[in-house]
Scaffold this motif. Structure first.
Motif, PDB file in Angstrom:
ATOM      1  N   VAL A 120      -7.518  36.649  33.756  1.00  0.00           N
ATOM      2  CA  VAL A 120      -7.048  37.956  34.703  1.00  0.00           C
ATOM      3  C   VAL A 120      -6.654  36.943  36.160  1.00  0.00           C
ATOM      4  CG1 VAL A 120      -7.204  40.059  35.633  1.00  0.00           C
ATOM      5  CG2 VAL A 120      -7.841  39.845  33.663  1.00  0.00           C
ATOM      6  N   ALA A 121      -5.761  37.435  36.578  1.00  0.00           N
ATOM      7  CA  ALA A 121      -5.431  37.197  37.976  1.00  0.00           C
ATOM      8  C   ALA A 121      -6.007  38.516  38.993  1.00  0.00           C
ATOM      9  CB  ALA A 121      -3.844  36.819  38.346  1.00  0.00           C
ATOM     10  N   TYR A 122      -6.641  36.863  40.141  1.00  0.00           N
ATOM     11  CA  TYR A 122      -7.161  37.739  41.594  1.00  0.00           C
ATOM     12  C   TYR A 122      -7.308  36.906  42.314  1.00  0.00           C
ATOM     13  CZ  TYR A 122     -10.966  34.734  39.769  1.00  0.00           C
ATOM     14  OH  TYR A 122     -11.092  33.599  39.795  1.00  0.00           O
ATOM     15  N   GLY A 123      -6.717  37.755  43.554  1.00  0.00           N
ATOM     16  CA  GLY A 123      -6.641  36.876  44.850  1.00  0.00           C
ATOM     17  C   GLY A 123      -8.255  35.916  44.934  1.00  0.00           C
ATOM     18  N   SER A 124      -7.342  34.863  46.102  1.00  0.00           N
ATOM     19  CA  SER A 124      -8.296  34.411  46.644  1.00  0.00           C
ATOM     20  C   SER A 124      -9.236  34.476  48.035  1.00  0.00           C
ATOM     21  CB  SER A 124      -7.045  33.268  47.374  1.00  0.00           C
ATOM     22  OG  SER A 124      -6.757  33.657  48.624  1.00  0.00           O
ATOM     23  N   VAL A 125      -9.209  35.829  47.815  1.00  0.00           N
ATOM     24  CA  VAL A 125     -10.485  36.290  49.119  1.00  0.00           C
ATOM     25  C   VAL A 125     -11.568  36.153  48.024  1.00  0.00           C
ATOM     26  CG1 VAL A 125     -11.192  38.759  49.495  1.00  0.00           C
ATOM     27  CG2 VAL A 125      -8.704  38.055  49.114  1.00  0.00           C
ATOM     28  N   THR A 126     -12.767  35.679  49.053  1.00  0.00           N
ATOM     29  CA  THR A 126     -14.029  35.353  48.388  1.00  0.00           C
ATOM     30  C   THR A 126     -15.027  36.603  49.640  1.00  0.00           C
ATOM     31  OG1 THR A 126     -14.032  33.158  50.104  1.00  0.00           O
ATOM     32  CG2 THR A 126     -12.977  32.761  47.706  1.00  0.00           C
ATOM     33  N   ARG A 127     -14.839  37.103  50.110  1.00  0.00           N
ATOM     34  CA  ARG A 127     -16.133  37.640  50.929  1.00  0.00           C
ATOM     35  C   ARG A 127     -16.793  38.285  49.408  1.00  0.00           C
ATOM     36  NH1 ARG A 127     -12.151  41.307  51.726  1.00  0.00           N
ATOM     37  NH2 ARG A 127     -11.894  43.233  50.905  1.00  0.00           N
ATOM     38  N   ASP A 128     -18.729  38.149  50.347  1.00  0.00           N
ATOM     39  CA  ASP A 128     -19.298  38.954  49.561  1.00  0.00           C
ATOM     40  C   ASP A 128     -18.852  40.070  49.112  1.00  0.00           C
ATOM     41  OD1 ASP A 128     -22.582  39.001  48.842  1.00  0.00           O
ATOM     42  OD2 ASP A 128     -22.013  40.903  50.102  1.00  0.00           O
ATOM     43  N   ALA A 129     -19.099  40.702  47.937  1.00  0.00           N
ATOM     44  CA  ALA A 129     -18.697  42.340  46.952  1.00  0.00           C
ATOM     45  C   ALA A 129     -19.951  43.422  47.793  1.00  0.00           C
ATOM     46  CB  ALA A 129     -19.041  42.087  45.960  1.00  0.00           C
ATOM     47  N   GLY A 130     -20.870  43.113  48.299  1.00  0.00           N
ATOM     48  CA  GLY A 130     -21.771  44.274  48.784  1.00  0.00           C
ATOM     49  C   GLY A 130     -21.302  45.280  49.220  1.00  0.00           C
ATOM     50  N   TRP A 177     -15.970  39.976  46.376  1.00  0.00           N
ATOM     51  CA  TRP A 177     -14.816  40.396  46.510  1.00  0.00           C
ATOM     52  C   TRP A 177     -13.635  40.371  46.021  1.00  0.00           C
ATOM     53  CZ3 TRP A 177     -14.739  45.751  44.940  1.00  0.00           C
ATOM     54  CH2 TRP A 177     -13.262  46.553  45.616  1.00  0.00           C
ATOM     55  N   ARG A 178     -12.915  40.190  45.036  1.00  0.00           N
ATOM     56  CA  ARG A 178     -11.683  39.593  44.754  1.00  0.00           C
ATOM     57  C   ARG A 178     -10.127  40.945  44.797  1.00  0.00           C
ATOM     58  NH1 ARG A 178     -12.126  34.749  44.245  1.00  0.00           N
ATOM     59  NH2 ARG A 178     -13.983  33.738  42.751  1.00  0.00           N
ATOM     60  N   GLY A 179     -10.454  42.213  44.659  1.00  0.00           N
ATOM     61  CA  GLY A 179      -9.446  43.285  45.502  1.00  0.00           C
ATOM     62  C   GLY A 179      -8.685  43.479  44.481  1.00  0.00           C
ATOM     63  N   GLN A 180      -7.987  44.257  44.531  1.00  0.00           N
ATOM     64  CA  GLN A 180      -7.180  44.829  43.653  1.00  0.00           C
ATOM     65  C   GLN A 180      -6.474  43.997  41.750  1.00  0.00           C
ATOM     66  OE1 GLN A 180      -3.839  46.801  45.394  1.00  0.00           O
ATOM     67  NE2 GLN A 180      -5.573  48.665  46.298  1.00  0.00           N
ATOM     68  N   VAL A 181      -6.494  44.660  40.542  1.00  0.00           N
ATOM     69  CA  VAL A 181      -6.641  43.473  39.901  1.00  0.00           C
ATOM     70  C   VAL A 181      -5.370  43.966  39.198  1.00  0.00           C
ATOM     71  CG1 VAL A 181      -8.024  41.360  39.760  1.00  0.00           C
ATOM     72  CG2 VAL A 181      -8.420  43.564  38.302  1.00  0.00           C
ATOM     73  N   LYS A 221      -4.727  49.147  37.029  1.00  0.00           N
ATOM     74  CA  LYS A 221      -5.079  48.608  37.897  1.00  0.00           C
ATOM     75  C   LYS A 221      -6.559  48.833  38.301  1.00  0.00           C
ATOM     76  CE  LYS A 221      -0.818  47.995  39.247  1.00  0.00           C
ATOM     77  NZ  LYS A 221      -0.278  46.452  39.267  1.00  0.00           N
ATOM     78  N   GLY A 222      -7.423  48.221  38.940  1.00  0.00           N
ATOM     79  CA  GLY A 222      -8.142  48.489  39.302  1.00  0.00           C
ATOM     80  C   GLY A 222      -8.965  47.299  40.135  1.00  0.00           C
ATOM     81  N   VAL A 223     -10.125  47.445  40.448  1.00  0.00           N
ATOM     82  CA  VAL A 223     -11.118  46.772  41.554  1.00  0.00           C
ATOM     83  C   VAL A 223     -11.933  45.688  40.733  1.00  0.00           C
ATOM     84  CG1 VAL A 223     -10.021  47.562  43.399  1.00  0.00           C
ATOM     85  CG2 VAL A 223     -12.401  47.824  42.170  1.00  0.00           C
ATOM     86  N   ALA A 224     -12.226  43.871  41.310  1.00  0.00           N
ATOM     87  CA  ALA A 224     -12.528  43.646  40.618  1.00  0.00           C
ATOM     88  C   ALA A 224     -13.868  42.487  41.612  1.00  0.00           C
ATOM     89  CB  ALA A 224     -11.931  42.129  39.827  1.00  0.00           C
ATOM     90  N   ILE A 225     -14.608  41.811  40.816  1.00  0.00           N
ATOM     91  CA  ILE A 225     -15.683  41.072  41.393  1.00  0.00           C
ATOM     92  C   ILE A 225     -15.842  40.178  40.335  1.00  0.00           C
ATOM     93  CG2 ILE A 225     -16.707  43.365  42.517  1.00  0.00           C
ATOM     94  CD1 ILE A 225     -19.236  43.210  40.972  1.00  0.00           C
ATOM     95  N   THR A 226     -16.822  39.164  40.818  1.00  0.00           N
ATOM     96  CA  THR A 226     -16.806  37.749  40.429  1.00  0.00           C
ATOM     97  C   THR A 226     -18.478  37.435  40.335  1.00  0.00           C
ATOM     98  OG1 THR A 226     -15.808  36.842  41.604  1.00  0.00           O
ATOM     99  CG2 THR A 226     -14.810  37.361  39.656  1.00  0.00           C
TER     100      THR A 226
END
Length: 338
Positions: A100-110, A272-276, A283-288
């Motif tokens: 699944v593709a997600y953006g390059s955002v790498t900020r903490d998901a909290g 936090w990976r944002g919208q995926v 459509k959803g929002v993802a964390i890794t």
């Protein structure tokens, strides 16, 4: 071969599932062996393929593996699966899986998870009731067949519908779907070595089975109880698996969904990976969470409004490829199994 009780005794206080109710296995040991024999008969000039350790563990100690998922890796009408690359015309069935593709955002998901928890709206099932908790899922990667050299992998996707009452009874209908592969090389290898009759036989008939009674513990709603249920003390990798288990088994109410998100927000390591877009086109929002020690990544995809879990995936980090996935296509209350 270890039995459940012997394994629990050996693990002792370290057993993360010692206070948990073990769900019934998706496949019996006999079914796993039959499946392995049906799909793995290489041509005479190739070495004979063998199941991976993961398959052996599942066949010999499936109940234990499910119970110990925190310390041992074990994933309405459905929309088209957009996650695979189909083969050329005339080729055997099966697709190559794409992460699944997600953006390059790498900020903490909290902070994002807490914000989502604070603005949740009702899910479709929140104002309804019924005797049975209904789940419609699609799963791949449990178990995976691996060639003798450990390089080539294949598994069949399973589509499962489960109706389960509070006493554990109900019905499960499972349909075996097409084989899926983590890379093109695996697809080419297994299409040479899978039994031709397996490819020509089409989709098998659904496997319809009753569920036996069991002590299905009620779902907690308080923070401390939710954190205990999710095995927060074992870290982000364990929590990812437990979140998937909870959403695949319970109809999770809004208050508990919010506490799950807040619990995840307090666990170090989630990004936090944002919208995926998930494998069902939603459509959803993802964390890794990247578990470098075990060379794997956990991906969780949530509904952007209700906070429901849409999908959970495990990937290997090097090389990057799918290890397993589960897509939760529908969750509802039902008065009768269909």
């Amino acid at each position: 071969m270890f039995g459940e009780e012997r394994t629990r005794t050996l693990l002792g206080p370290a057993d993360p599932a010692r206070h948990s109710t073990i769900a019934p296995p998706r496949l019996s040991a006999h079914d796993l062996i039959v499946r392995a024999e049906a799909v793995a008969e290489p041509a005479a000039h190739h070495r004979r393929a063998r199941p991976t350790r993961r398959l052996v563990l599942t066949a010999g100690a499936l109940t234990v593996a499910v119970g110990a998922a925190a310390i041992v890796q074990t994933f309405g009408p459905s929309s088209p699966d957009t996650s695979g690359i189909a083969g050329p015309p005339g080729a055997d069935p099966g697709v190559v899986l794409v992460p699944v593709a997600y953006g390059s955002v790498t900020r903490d998901a909290g902070s994002e998870l807490r914000a989502l928890a604070s603005r949740l709206v009702d899910a479709e099932y929140d104002n309804r009731t019924g005797r049975y908790m209904y789940h419609h899922t699609k799963t791949w990667g449990d178990p995976v067949m691996t060639s003798a050299d450990g390089r080539h992998h294949v598994a069949f996707a399973d589509e499962t519908k489960v109706w389960q009452a509070a006493d554990g009874t109900g019905k499960q209908v499972r349909t075996q779907l097409e084989p899926q592969y983590p890379d093109q090389e695996s697809r080419e290898y297994w299409q040479r070595n899978l039994k031709s009759k397996a490819s020509a036989s089409g989709t098998p008939a659904p496997d319809d089975m009753p569920l036996p009674p069991e002590d299905l513990a009620p779902l907690p709603s308080g923070r401390a109880q939710v954190n205990d249920l999710l095995k927060v003390r074992y870290g982000a990798g364990a929590v990812s698996k437990e979140v998937n288990t909870v959403y695949g088994r319970y109809v999770v109410p809004r208050q508990t969904r919010a506490e799950i998100l807040r619990g995840l927000a307090d666990v170090p390591g989630f990004l936090w990976r944002g919208q995926v877009t998930d494998r069902a086109g939603r459509k959803g929002v993802a964390i890794t969470f990247d578990d470098r020690e075990h060379n794997q990544q956990s991906l969780l995809i949530f509904h952007p409004n209700t906070g429901e879990l849409l999908a959970h995936e495990l990937l290997t980090l090097s090389p990057v490829r799918i290890s397993s996935y589960q897509v939760i296509l529908d969750t509802a209350w039902a008065d009768q199994p269909n």
